[in-house]
Design an enzyme around this catalytic site. Structure first.
Site, mmCIF file in Angstrom:
data_model
loop_
_atom_site.group_PDB
_atom_site.id
_atom_site.type_symbol
_atom_site.label_atom_id
_atom_site.label_comp_id
_atom_site.label_asym_id
_atom_site.label_seq_id
_atom_site.Cartn_x
_atom_site.Cartn_y
_atom_site.Cartn_z
ATOM 1 N N SER A 1 44.853 37.483 39.797
ATOM 2 C CA SER A 1 44.203 36.409 39.057
ATOM 3 C C SER A 1 45.242 35.700 38.199
ATOM 4 O O SER A 1 46.287 36.272 37.874
ATOM 5 C CB SER A 1 43.105 36.990 38.153
ATOM 6 O OG SER A 1 42.642 36.031 37.222
ATOM 7 N N TYR B 1 40.523 42.951 31.632
ATOM 8 C CA TYR B 1 40.617 42.398 32.983
ATOM 9 C C TYR B 1 42.042 41.933 33.266
ATOM 10 O O TYR B 1 42.609 42.224 34.329
ATOM 11 C CB TYR B 1 39.638 41.232 33.117
ATOM 12 C CG TYR B 1 39.638 40.545 34.465
ATOM 13 C CD1 TYR B 1 38.987 41.104 35.549
ATOM 14 C CD2 TYR B 1 40.283 39.324 34.640
ATOM 15 C CE1 TYR B 1 38.965 40.472 36.781
ATOM 16 C CE2 TYR B 1 40.280 38.685 35.872
ATOM 17 C CZ TYR B 1 39.612 39.264 36.930
ATOM 18 O OH TYR B 1 39.611 38.636 38.156
ATOM 19 N N ALA B 2 42.629 41.226 32.314
ATOM 20 C CA ALA B 2 43.998 40.734 32.484
ATOM 21 C C ALA B 2 44.972 41.883 32.680
ATOM 22 O O ALA B 2 45.885 41.810 33.511
ATOM 23 C CB ALA B 2 44.406 39.895 31.275
ATOM 24 N N ALA B 3 44.787 42.946 31.923
ATOM 25 C CA ALA B 3 45.676 44.099 32.046
ATOM 26 C C ALA B 3 45.589 44.729 33.432
ATOM 27 O O ALA B 3 46.600 45.146 34.004
ATOM 28 C CB ALA B 3 45.337 45.131 30.969
ATOM 29 N N LYS C 1 44.831 43.174 36.227
ATOM 30 C CA LYS C 1 45.434 42.294 37.219
ATOM 31 C C LYS C 1 46.959 42.287 37.103
ATOM 32 O O LYS C 1 47.667 42.195 38.116
ATOM 33 C CB LYS C 1 44.868 40.881 37.090
ATOM 34 C CG LYS C 1 43.387 40.794 37.475
ATOM 35 C CD LYS C 1 43.142 41.330 38.877
ATOM 36 C CE LYS C 1 41.706 41.164 39.317
ATOM 37 N NZ LYS C 1 41.482 41.658 40.709
#
Length: 259
Positions: A143, A156-158, A160
């Site tokens: 992402s 979520y960022a971690a 991805k």
């Protein structure tokens, strides 16, 4: 001499689709359109069957299987039943939109369990089989959040960012056996995962205008990247993340100053 007319030809190849709804459904349809046999896998058997039926309805060859990538043992068993694979596409993911101070340990474990541990399970299980065969292409969905974050997207960022690190490592470790591993990083896509944003008109417009193209993408617009990375057109591409984000990561903020 290279036959460029066959660069994207997937006839005779078998692809496993892990996460058969949304983007996964379109990826499966696109792979089948290029001649691949597609095994549609999802922890929701109805979703897997619906995508397989859609592929068959277009004249493609497809099957469906219920599969949960967070269950490492179950994944191994199902892969043994599926047989040899040339391509694996991992789209399964989840998000809980909360600021870090509001996150519960249970929510953290759920998101990390599917997005990161699930990726680890797939790379190990699928990678081992492809390495043993000496060929294959694994495509995992990342992402834009692996590089650009916002409040409420931290966990979520971690996952991805971690996914992309696992992809690069797998590419290095599997490369000598002829197995390629890459990631696709979408921007904002109209899927059930983004329903919360779509429901808010201001939020929806803000996301639409952030990218260079000024709009959201459709799941079908990710399918070409999957076909490319699955095919011989990308035979020298591994360890890469292909951004399909409408220019989101190329734009510095949302303000367009006067020239």
């Amino acid at each position: 001499m290279t036959d460029y007319q066959k660069l994207f030809d997937l006839r005779g190849r078998r692809a496993l689709l892990l996460g058969a709804g949304g983007i996964g459904r379109e990826a499966g349809l696109a792979l089948a359109a290029q001649g691949a046999e597609v095994v549609c896998a999802d922890r929701d058997p109805d979703t897997a069957k619906a995508t397989a039926d859609a592929i068959a309805g277009e004249g493609g060859l497809a099957g469906a299987v219920e599969l949960d990538i967070t269950d490492a043992g179950g994944l191994e068993r199902h892969l043994g039943e599926v047989g040899d694979l040339d391509v694996a596409v991992l789209t399964a993911a989840m998000n809980v939109r909360k600021r870090l101070l509001d996150y519960s340990p249970e929510e953290f474990d759920r998101v990390v369990g599917l997005n990161l541990r699930g990726t680890f399970n797939v790379l190990r299980a699928v990678g081992a089989r492809m390495v043993a065969r000496g060929s294959g292409s694994i495509i995992a969905f990342s992402s834009i959040r692996a590089r650009t974050v916002e409040p409420g997207q931290g966990v979520y960022a971690a996952t991805k960012a971690g996914l992309e690190s696992l992809v690069r490592t797998a590419a290095v470790e599997f490369g000598e056996a002829g197995v390629r591993v890459n990631a696709v990083a979408p921007g904002v896509v109209e899927t059930p995962l983004t329903a919360q944003i779509k429901a808010d008109p201001d939020w929806y417009r803000a996301y639409a205008t952030k990218g260079a193209l000024g709009r959201w993408s459709l799941p079908s617009e990710l399918a070409g990247a999957v076909v490319y990375l699955a095919s011989d057109a990308s035979s020298y591409v591994t360890g890469s993340t292909l951004s399909v984000d409408g220019g989101w990561t190329a734009v510095d903020g949302r303000f367009t100053p006067p020239a």
